[in-house]
Design a protein around this motif. Sequence first.
Motif, short mmCIF file in Angstrom:
data_model
loop_
_atom_site.label_atom_id
_atom_site.label_comp_id
_atom_site.label_asym_id
_atom_site.label_seq_id
_atom_site.Cartn_x
_atom_site.Cartn_y
_atom_site.Cartn_z
N ARG A 90 8.32 -12.46 -7.84
CA ARG A 90 8.22 -10.99 -7.85
C ARG A 90 6.77 -10.54 -7.70
NH1 ARG A 90 12.37 -11.37 -12.42
NH2 ARG A 90 14.32 -11.18 -11.26
N ALA A 91 5.86 -11.26 -8.34
CA ALA A 91 4.43 -10.95 -8.19
C ALA A 91 3.98 -11.13 -6.75
CB ALA A 91 3.60 -11.82 -9.12
N ARG A 92 4.55 -12.13 -6.08
CA ARG A 92 4.22 -12.36 -4.66
C ARG A 92 4.65 -11.17 -3.81
NH1 ARG A 92 7.34 -13.94 -0.42
NH2 ARG A 92 9.07 -14.29 -1.83
N ILE A 93 5.84 -10.63 -4.10
CA ILE A 93 6.32 -9.47 -3.34
C ILE A 93 5.39 -8.27 -3.54
CG2 ILE A 93 8.22 -7.82 -3.13
CD1 ILE A 93 8.83 -10.59 -1.99
N VAL A 94 4.95 -8.06 -4.77
CA VAL A 94 4.02 -6.96 -5.06
C VAL A 94 2.70 -7.19 -4.31
CG1 VAL A 94 2.66 -5.86 -6.88
CG2 VAL A 94 5.07 -6.38 -7.27
N ALA A 95 2.19 -8.41 -4.34
CA ALA A 95 0.94 -8.72 -3.63
C ALA A 95 1.10 -8.52 -2.13
CB ALA A 95 0.49 -10.15 -3.94
N GLN A 96 2.24 -8.89 -1.58
CA GLN A 96 2.49 -8.66 -0.16
C GLN A 96 2.51 -7.17 0.15
OE1 GLN A 96 6.15 -10.90 0.40
NE2 GLN A 96 5.06 -12.36 1.70
N GLY A 97 3.08 -6.39 -0.74
CA GLY A 97 3.10 -4.94 -0.54
C GLY A 97 1.69 -4.36 -0.52
N PHE A 98 0.84 -4.80 -1.47
CA PHE A 98 -0.54 -4.32 -1.47
C PHE A 98 -1.28 -4.76 -0.21
CE2 PHE A 98 -0.30 -4.11 -6.30
CZ PHE A 98 -0.29 -2.73 -6.32
N THR A 99 -1.01 -5.97 0.27
CA THR A 99 -1.64 -6.45 1.49
C THR A 99 -1.22 -5.60 2.68
OG1 THR A 99 -1.68 -8.70 0.63
CG2 THR A 99 -1.94 -8.46 3.00
N LEU A 100 0.06 -5.29 2.77
CA LEU A 100 0.56 -4.47 3.85
C LEU A 100 -0.06 -3.07 3.82
CD1 LEU A 100 2.49 -4.17 6.25
CD2 LEU A 100 4.23 -3.43 4.62
N VAL A 101 -0.14 -2.49 2.64
CA VAL A 101 -0.75 -1.17 2.50
C VAL A 101 -2.22 -1.21 2.93
CG1 VAL A 101 -1.47 0.58 0.82
CG2 VAL A 101 0.85 -0.32 0.77
N ALA A 102 -2.95 -2.24 2.51
CA ALA A 102 -4.36 -2.37 2.90
C ALA A 102 -4.51 -2.50 4.41
CB ALA A 102 -5.00 -3.57 2.20
N LEU A 103 -3.62 -3.27 5.04
CA LEU A 103 -3.67 -3.41 6.50
C LEU A 103 -3.38 -2.08 7.19
CD1 LEU A 103 -1.85 -6.81 7.03
CD2 LEU A 103 -4.18 -6.27 7.69
N LEU A 104 -2.37 -1.36 6.72
CA LEU A 104 -2.03 -0.08 7.32
C LEU A 104 -3.15 0.94 7.16
CD1 LEU A 104 1.73 0.22 6.34
CD2 LEU A 104 0.77 -0.29 8.59
N ILE A 105 -3.78 0.97 6.00
CA ILE A 105 -4.91 1.88 5.78
C ILE A 105 -6.06 1.51 6.70
CG2 ILE A 105 -6.71 2.54 4.14
CD1 ILE A 105 -4.53 2.45 1.96
N GLY A 106 -6.35 0.23 6.82
CA GLY A 106 -7.43 -0.21 7.70
C GLY A 106 -7.17 0.14 9.15
N VAL A 107 -5.95 -0.06 9.60
CA VAL A 107 -5.61 0.28 10.99
C VAL A 107 -5.69 1.78 11.21
CG1 VAL A 107 -3.70 0.32 12.63
CG2 VAL A 107 -4.22 -1.78 11.41
N SER A 108 -5.21 2.56 10.26
CA SER A 108 -5.25 4.02 10.44
C SER A 108 -6.68 4.55 10.41
CB SER A 108 -4.39 4.72 9.38
OG SER A 108 -4.94 4.52 8.09
N ILE A 109 -7.52 3.99 9.55
CA ILE A 109 -8.92 4.42 9.53
C ILE A 109 -9.61 4.07 10.85
CG2 ILE A 109 -11.18 3.94 8.49
CD1 ILE A 109 -9.74 3.76 5.79
N THR A 110 -9.35 2.86 11.34
CA THR A 110 -9.95 2.43 12.60
C THR A 110 -9.44 3.28 13.76
OG1 THR A 110 -10.10 0.18 11.76
CG2 THR A 110 -10.26 0.46 14.14
N ALA A 111 -8.16 3.63 13.75
CA ALA A 111 -7.59 4.41 14.84
C ALA A 111 -8.09 5.85 14.85
CB ALA A 111 -6.07 4.40 14.75
N THR A 112 -8.42 6.40 13.69
CA THR A 112 -8.86 7.80 13.64
C THR A 112 -10.35 7.97 13.84
OG1 THR A 112 -9.04 7.69 11.23
CG2 THR A 112 -6.96 8.48 12.15
N GLN A 113 -11.10 6.88 13.79
CA GLN A 113 -12.54 7.00 14.01
C GLN A 113 -12.82 7.25 15.48
OE1 GLN A 113 -14.24 3.39 12.53
NE2 GLN A 113 -14.33 4.13 10.43
N ALA A 114 -13.85 8.03 15.74
CA ALA A 114 -14.26 8.30 17.11
C ALA A 114 -14.79 7.02 17.73
CB ALA A 114 -15.32 9.39 17.15
#
Length: 74
Positions: free
Chosen positions: A44-68
């Motif tokens: 169950r801890a692994r699933i939570v860690a995977q969720g945090f990893t996915l969120v971090a990846l999505l935030i990183g991609v969105s920040i990179t995509a919105t930068q000029a």
Amino acid sequence: MINFSVIPGIEPVTFRSLATVGALGYGLWCFRQGRSKMSQYMMRARIVAQGFTLVALLIGVSITATQAPKDDKK
């Protein structure tokens, strides 16, 4: 740029990925030792860690995509 690093020199996604692998490894070890309750907890801890990893990846991609885009032409 904002630095979200937990440990200096290690990116947040790397840190969370290592946490995922650690939880998986320890959970499998507990399963092999017959400690099923701890094994389930670590899975169950692994699933939570995977969720945090996915969120971090999505935030990183969105920040990179919105930068000029930088103009590298001279």
